[in-house]
Design a protein around this motif. Structure first.
Motif, mmCIF file in Angstrom:
data_model
loop_
_atom_site.group_PDB
_atom_site.id
_atom_site.type_symbol
_atom_site.label_atom_id
_atom_site.label_comp_id
_atom_site.label_asym_id
_atom_site.label_seq_id
_atom_site.Cartn_x
_atom_site.Cartn_y
_atom_site.Cartn_z
ATOM 1 N N ALA A 100 0.823 -1.210 0.000
ATOM 2 C CA ALA A 100 0.000 0.000 0.000
ATOM 3 C C ALA A 100 0.858 1.261 0.000
ATOM 4 O O ALA A 100 0.555 2.241 -0.684
ATOM 5 C CB ALA A 100 -0.938 -0.002 1.206
ATOM 6 N N ALA A 128 -6.778 6.887 -3.518
ATOM 7 C CA ALA A 128 -7.624 6.166 -2.560
ATOM 8 C C ALA A 128 -8.509 5.141 -3.256
ATOM 9 O O ALA A 128 -8.744 4.047 -2.731
ATOM 10 C CB ALA A 128 -8.482 7.161 -1.778
ATOM 11 N N ARG A 158 -8.358 2.745 0.326
ATOM 12 C CA ARG A 158 -8.316 3.386 1.640
ATOM 13 C C ARG A 158 -8.778 4.824 1.484
ATOM 14 O O ARG A 158 -8.993 5.310 0.373
ATOM 15 C CB ARG A 158 -6.907 3.327 2.230
ATOM 16 C CG ARG A 158 -6.365 1.902 2.322
ATOM 17 C CD ARG A 158 -5.177 1.813 3.233
ATOM 18 N NE ARG A 158 -4.578 0.482 3.228
ATOM 19 C CZ ARG A 158 -3.605 0.102 4.027
ATOM 20 N NH1 ARG A 158 -3.099 0.936 4.929
ATOM 21 N NH2 ARG A 158 -3.104 -1.129 3.959
ATOM 22 N N THR A 159 -8.897 5.540 2.580
ATOM 23 C CA THR A 159 -9.332 6.925 2.512
ATOM 24 C C THR A 159 -8.195 7.801 1.981
ATOM 25 O O THR A 159 -7.015 7.437 2.080
ATOM 26 C CB THR A 159 -9.737 7.439 3.896
ATOM 27 O OG1 THR A 159 -8.573 7.471 4.742
ATOM 28 C CG2 THR A 159 -10.812 6.553 4.517
ATOM 29 N N ALA A 188 -5.679 8.373 4.685
ATOM 30 C CA ALA A 188 -4.814 7.216 4.919
ATOM 31 C C ALA A 188 -3.750 7.111 3.833
ATOM 32 O O ALA A 188 -2.579 6.790 4.116
ATOM 33 C CB ALA A 188 -5.646 5.940 4.963
ATOM 34 N N CYS A 189 -4.114 7.402 2.595
ATOM 35 C CA CYS A 189 -3.150 7.357 1.488
ATOM 36 C C CYS A 189 -2.090 8.445 1.644
ATOM 37 O O CYS A 189 -0.922 8.239 1.324
ATOM 38 C CB CYS A 189 -3.873 7.498 0.148
ATOM 39 S SG CYS A 189 -4.862 6.055 -0.287
#
Length: 312
Positions: A142, A161, A166-167, A170-171
């Motif tokens: 990721a 994302a 992921r959001t 988060a990225c």
């Protein structure tokens, strides 16, 4: 680094030529994500297979076919990175990314010199140097995907994302973590001409088995890593220390004798060496050079990773 791919240019024409024009961008993305040209080609082939599995109506409903292809390729690479970690647990010795020669010197492993497709070539820049790829390989899947898409291909985190699952926040954190890894690992390299001169000196001293000169060219804490993949004889564990590397490489030169020829070649955009034995390519060497000394040598001997190389 590469600019963000122009993936919306052909949205009005999802025909064959428009779709295939995305191939080079897809290859460039997949190679940086996977570190293997063969795996990159497979990922791109799977991407196109998924496109052509859509009905004509489904294809026409996609506003930007190029963006769709890049998204699918990113997801395929993300899945492949996860499975690659499992495969490498049984890999013999260290795994090194597949080296790439200068585009003018290389062929597609499947096609041959005159028939190779320019769309299969990877654009060589600082994001494909061996040192950079090795750091990428130390990241989680990721992290690697988020960093390459955002920092190299300039995709906004909203689009990243969608690919990573992921959001955006988060990225952003994943890319930031990857960036710290890059900053920590990367050495301040000198001009390419200076690097080429050091590689040339190394080649001359190596052929002469001049251990003292080799030691002077190597950083005292240098590391030499080799990748034979169980298909070629090589040292299974990294050699650490400039003097240790110099003595080991001098012994390699002694054993190889006159049957081996060392050629100066561009490896992933930087000066490197290629070794031919009895006229056959057997090893490609990439170097990390900083402060006027060699800090790392990567020797790729796995023949499956050398198929894109050809010399006249």
């Amino acid at each position: 680094m590469s600019n963000r791919a122009e993936h919306g240019d052909d949205q009005s024409d999802p025909g064959l030529s428009a779709i295939m024009s995305e191939r080079r961008g897809l290859i460039n993305l997949a190679y940086r994500l996977l570190g293997s040209l063969a795996d990159a080609e497979d990922a791109v082939q799977e991407t196109y297979a998924r496109w052509y599995s859509l009905s004509a109506r489904e294809q026409q409903a996609i506003e930007s076919p190029g963006a769709w292809l890049m998204t699918v390729a990113g997801r395929i690479c993300l899945n492949l990175l996860g499975s690659a970690r499992v495969r490498r647990e049984t890999y013999v010795g260290d795994w090194i990314p597949e080296p790439l020669p200068e585009p003018a010197e290389w062929i597609n492993g499947r096609s041959g010199a005159e028939g190779s497709d320019p769309a299969d070539r990877v654009t060589l820049d600082e994001s494909v140097t061996m040192a950079f790829l090795v750091v990428l390989d130390s990241m989680t899947p990721a992290e690697r995907v988020a960093f390459v898409l955002h920092d190299v291909f300039r995709y906004p985190f909203g689009e990243v994302a969608e690919i990573v699952g992921r959001t955006p926040a988060a990225c952003r954190q994943l890319a930031s973590s990857a960036r710290r890894r890059i900053r920590t690992a990367q050495a301040a390299v000198g001009p390419v001409a200076e690097q080429a001169g050091i590689v040339r000196q190394f080649k001359t001293a190596w052929q002469a088995r001049d251990i003292d000169t080799l030691i002077s060219l190597l950083d005292p804490g240098a590391t030499a890593t080799a990748d034979g993949g169980g298909l070629a004889v090589t040292h299974l564990h990294p050699i650490v220390g400039g003097e240790q590397i110099a003595r080991a490489y001098a012994e390699i030169a002694r054993v190889a004798g006159d049957r081996t020829t060392f050629l100066e070649r561009t490896v992933n955009g930087l000066p490197g060496l290629a070794a031919q034995q009895d006229g056959k390519l057997v090893t490609v060497f990439a170097f990390e050079i900083a402060g006027g000394r060699i800090g790392h040598i990567w020797a790729v001997r796995n023949p499956e990773k050398l198929r894109s190389w050809q010399f006249s």
